[in-house]
Design a protein around this motif. Structure first.
Motif, PDB file in Angstrom:
ATOM      1  N   ALA A 268     -14.319   4.255 -10.342  1.00  0.00           N
ATOM      2  CA  ALA A 268     -14.354   4.886 -11.664  1.00  0.00           C
ATOM      3  C   ALA A 268     -15.191   6.160 -11.657  1.00  0.00           C
ATOM      4  N   LYS A 269     -14.641   7.226 -12.222  1.00  0.00           N
ATOM      5  CA  LYS A 269     -15.299   8.537 -12.152  1.00  0.00           C
ATOM      6  C   LYS A 269     -16.592   8.599 -12.955  1.00  0.00           C
ATOM      7  N   ASP A 270     -16.734   7.758 -13.996  1.00  0.00           N
ATOM      8  CA  ASP A 270     -17.981   7.798 -14.760  1.00  0.00           C
ATOM      9  C   ASP A 270     -19.112   7.072 -14.050  1.00  0.00           C
ATOM     10  N   LYS A 271     -18.761   6.278 -13.028  1.00  0.00           N
ATOM     11  CA  LYS A 271     -19.780   5.577 -12.244  1.00  0.00           C
ATOM     12  C   LYS A 271     -19.950   6.189 -10.853  1.00  0.00           C
ATOM     13  N   PHE A 272     -18.842   6.655 -10.277  1.00  0.00           N
ATOM     14  CA  PHE A 272     -18.849   7.283  -8.947  1.00  0.00           C
ATOM     15  C   PHE A 272     -18.239   8.680  -9.070  1.00  0.00           C
ATOM     16  N   PRO A 273     -18.996   9.636  -9.606  1.00  0.00           N
ATOM     17  CA  PRO A 273     -18.409  10.930  -9.965  1.00  0.00           C
ATOM     18  C   PRO A 273     -17.950  11.774  -8.785  1.00  0.00           C
ATOM     19  N   PHE A 274     -18.564  11.591  -7.609  1.00  0.00           N
ATOM     20  CA  PHE A 274     -18.299  12.512  -6.505  1.00  0.00           C
ATOM     21  C   PHE A 274     -16.865  12.461  -5.975  1.00  0.00           C
ATOM     22  N   SER A 275     -16.114  11.433  -6.317  1.00  0.00           N
ATOM     23  CA  SER A 275     -14.725  11.342  -5.852  1.00  0.00           C
ATOM     24  C   SER A 275     -13.736  11.499  -7.007  1.00  0.00           C
ATOM     25  N   SER A 276     -14.131  12.218  -8.039  1.00  0.00           N
ATOM     26  CA  SER A 276     -13.293  12.331  -9.240  1.00  0.00           C
ATOM     27  C   SER A 276     -11.993  13.081  -8.990  1.00  0.00           C
ATOM     28  N   VAL A 277     -11.962  14.003  -8.015  1.00  0.00           N
ATOM     29  CA  VAL A 277     -10.723  14.732  -7.712  1.00  0.00           C
ATOM     30  C   VAL A 277     -10.286  14.505  -6.262  1.00  0.00           C
ATOM     31  N   ASN A 278     -10.782  13.428  -5.684  1.00  0.00           N
ATOM     32  CA  ASN A 278     -10.381  13.040  -4.336  1.00  0.00           C
ATOM     33  C   ASN A 278      -9.085  12.236  -4.451  1.00  0.00           C
ATOM     34  N   PHE A 279      -7.991  12.755  -3.887  1.00  0.00           N
ATOM     35  CA  PHE A 279      -6.704  12.088  -4.072  1.00  0.00           C
ATOM     36  C   PHE A 279      -6.585  10.781  -3.294  1.00  0.00           C
ATOM     37  N   ARG A 280      -7.542  10.480  -2.450  1.00  0.00           N
ATOM     38  CA  ARG A 280      -7.576   9.150  -1.836  1.00  0.00           C
ATOM     39  C   ARG A 280      -8.212   8.137  -2.785  1.00  0.00           C
ATOM     40  N   ASN A 281      -8.750   8.648  -3.880  1.00  0.00           N
ATOM     41  CA  ASN A 281      -9.311   7.778  -4.925  1.00  0.00           C
ATOM     42  C   ASN A 281      -8.455   7.794  -6.183  1.00  0.00           C
ATOM     43  N   LEU A 282      -7.346   8.531  -6.150  1.00  0.00           N
ATOM     44  CA  LEU A 282      -6.453   8.633  -7.304  1.00  0.00           C
ATOM     45  C   LEU A 282      -5.162   7.898  -6.971  1.00  0.00           C
TER      46      LEU A 282
ATOM     47  N   SER B 248       0.842  -1.196   0.000  1.00  0.00           N
ATOM     48  CA  SER B 248       0.000   0.000   0.000  1.00  0.00           C
ATOM     49  C   SER B 248       0.875   1.242   0.000  1.00  0.00           C
ATOM     50  N   TYR B 249       0.302   2.321  -0.450  1.00  0.00           N
ATOM     51  CA  TYR B 249       0.986   3.604  -0.444  1.00  0.00           C
ATOM     52  C   TYR B 249       0.778   4.327   0.888  1.00  0.00           C
ATOM     53  N   LYS B 250       1.678   5.224   1.178  1.00  0.00           N
ATOM     54  CA  LYS B 250       1.487   6.169   2.276  1.00  0.00           C
ATOM     55  C   LYS B 250       0.827   7.403   1.671  1.00  0.00           C
ATOM     56  N   PHE B 251      -0.320   7.792   2.221  1.00  0.00           N
ATOM     57  CA  PHE B 251      -1.017   8.955   1.671  1.00  0.00           C
ATOM     58  C   PHE B 251      -0.278  10.229   2.068  1.00  0.00           C
ATOM     59  N   ILE B 252      -0.081  11.102   1.096  1.00  0.00           N
ATOM     60  CA  ILE B 252       0.602  12.362   1.336  1.00  0.00           C
ATOM     61  C   ILE B 252      -0.376  13.506   1.100  1.00  0.00           C
ATOM     62  N   GLU B 253      -0.601  14.302   2.136  1.00  0.00           N
ATOM     63  CA  GLU B 253      -1.497  15.453   2.023  1.00  0.00           C
ATOM     64  C   GLU B 253      -0.746  16.593   1.343  1.00  0.00           C
ATOM     65  N   THR B 254      -1.259  17.042   0.207  1.00  0.00           N
ATOM     66  CA  THR B 254      -0.634  18.148  -0.516  1.00  0.00           C
ATOM     67  C   THR B 254      -1.689  19.218  -0.798  1.00  0.00           C
TER      68      THR B 254
ATOM     69  N   ASN C  14       7.267   7.458  -0.882  1.00  0.00           N
ATOM     70  CA  ASN C  14       6.748   6.177  -1.387  1.00  0.00           C
ATOM     71  C   ASN C  14       7.758   5.567  -2.346  1.00  0.00           C
ATOM     72  N   LYS C  15       8.795   4.990  -1.795  1.00  0.00           N
ATOM     73  CA  LYS C  15       9.884   4.449  -2.618  1.00  0.00           C
ATOM     74  C   LYS C  15       9.518   3.039  -3.079  1.00  0.00           C
ATOM     75  N   ILE C  16       8.529   2.948  -3.957  1.00  0.00           N
ATOM     76  CA  ILE C  16       8.060   1.680  -4.503  1.00  0.00           C
ATOM     77  C   ILE C  16       8.542   1.602  -5.941  1.00  0.00           C
ATOM     78  N   PHE C  17       9.313   0.546  -6.262  1.00  0.00           N
ATOM     79  CA  PHE C  17       9.972   0.464  -7.564  1.00  0.00           C
ATOM     80  C   PHE C  17       9.200  -0.367  -8.577  1.00  0.00           C
ATOM     81  N   LYS C  18       8.279  -1.183  -8.108  1.00  0.00           N
ATOM     82  CA  LYS C  18       7.395  -1.921  -9.003  1.00  0.00           C
ATOM     83  C   LYS C  18       5.962  -1.499  -8.702  1.00  0.00           C
ATOM     84  N   CYS C  19       5.100  -1.627  -9.697  1.00  0.00           N
ATOM     85  CA  CYS C  19       3.694  -1.277  -9.485  1.00  0.00           C
ATOM     86  C   CYS C  19       3.184  -1.996  -8.241  1.00  0.00           C
ATOM     87  N   PRO C  20       2.659  -1.285  -7.236  1.00  0.00           N
ATOM     88  CA  PRO C  20       2.223  -1.929  -5.995  1.00  0.00           C
ATOM     89  C   PRO C  20       0.986  -2.797  -6.158  1.00  0.00           C
TER      90      PRO C  20
END
Length: 350
Positions: free
Chosen positions: A173-187, A4-10, A145-151
């Motif tokens: 998927a943004k076309d099915k669940f649009p409300f999280s289209s720019v939520n970085f916890r969904n990207l 898993s990734y570590k979430f980074i707040e930006t 997030n020093k991950i060298f292969k796709c996690p």
């Protein structure tokens, strides 16, 4: 997810937060539309620069909601909030709202608004100037997030922070669940193969796996997946081009539901079978050449194997299934003899 990734707040998350804050504000508003519904800086620096694709649809949504009963307005806004709790959604604690389940009068507006938020606003000059580009987000994100292969698959290389960013997958998927289209916890940055149309693409990850839990990509308590491999056709008729492997997966905390979901969503078994079939010979050759080095002459064979394992585990670019596949060949009889006879022949001819 293998890891898993570590979430980074930006600062990039401010776009999403300000849009959700708008819905929080209008939940109890019955008056006419006003720019005061927005954070002042957000309105002046972002909203008013996108009058047609951002302000106008939000105004239309407010004008529709203000005609509703308070209970219905609150219910709608709460559904938006729940649709953005990605962790609880992955754990099956809450259910996000599908576009098809939104009121008919709002469906087209919401679909276009949240699509444009990702495609045009997030990548637009005003957001870049205020919050930074997606490439800048990727660079900030990849530093810890020093991950060298796709996690997700562990097969394809993951980009470093100095390269052009990986694909950002909309986990929901943004076309099915649009409300999280720019939520970085969904990207989620994943490899092109995992995000391709014939693997995950824009499929509904909550539908294709039944009601099982799915891995939350930013779950820092996830300690990773372990894999075991076995050769299914170890017989005297086996050919190097027909080696057939199968895999079993476990986690230290028994996340069996998440594993089954991961396998289905990303077509893991099929991809691993094809990869191992195509790479088994070269992987075993690499292993053979390592333990056959003159400098290891006289060392116990088990020590040589441990040295190779340590060598691979310190290589950040090793494919996730390489060691399990080599181990499966080592346990075999006919396949091992077949590959080693070819290696002896290569050395002799050389």
């Amino acid at each position: 997810m293998i890891k898993s990734y570590k979430f980074i707040e930006t600062t990039h998350s401010k776009l999403h937060k300000n849009v959700i804050a708008f819905f929080d504000r209008i939940e109890n508003e019955t008056g006419v539309y006003s720019s005061s519904f927005f954070d002042k800086d957000f309105y002046n620096k972002i909203v008013k620069h996108h009058p047609n694709i951002l302000e106008e649809p939000l105004k239309k949504i407010h004008n529709e909601l203000r005609t509703w009963l308070q209970k219905d307005r609150t219910d709608f806004c709460e559904k938006i909030r729940m649709s953005n709790d990605i962790k609880k959604i992955c754990n099956r604690e809450v259910v996000p709202t599908l576009l098809n389940n939104t009121p008919d009068k709002l469906k087209a507006i919401i679909k276009k608004l949240f699509y444009d938020l990702y495609v045009q606003v997030l990548s637009g000059d005003n957001v870049k100037n205020e919050y930074g580009s997606l490439q800048q987000h990727f660079e900030e994100f990849k530093s810890p997030n020093k991950i060298f292969k796709c996690p997700t698959c562990g097969l394809m290389p993951s980009k470093s922070k100095t390269e052009r960013k990986d694909d950002y997958d909309h986990y929901l998927a943004k076309d099915k669940f649009p409300f999280s289209s720019v939520n970085f916890r969904n990207l989620v940055p994943i490899c092109t193969d995992c995000n391709s149309s014939n693997v995950k693409g824009n499929r509904d990850v909550l539908k294709i796996n039944g009601k099982r839990k799915i891995f939350y990509p930013f779950d820092e308590t996830h300690t990773g997946i372990k894999v075991e491999c076995q050769l299914n056709n170890d017989n005297d008729n086996v050919k190097e081009d027909d080696l057939d492997f199968s895999f079993e997966y476990t986690t230290d905390d028994n996340r069996n539901e998440e594993i089954e979901s991961w396998k289905v969503i990303f077509k893991i078994d099929d991809r691993y079978k094809k990869r191992s079939k195509g790479k088994a010979q070269s992987w075993y050759q690499h292993y053979w050449q390592f333990i056959s080095k003159p400098k290891y002459k006289g060392l116990d064979i088990n020590l040589k194997k441990e040295l190779y394992k340590d060598f691979c585990l310190t290589d950040p670019d090793i494919e996730f299934i390489k060691l399990p596949v080599i181990k499966a060949v080592e346990k075999s009889s006919f396949a091992k003899a077949l590959l080693e006879s070819k290696l002896y022949s290569m050395e002799f001819n050389h």
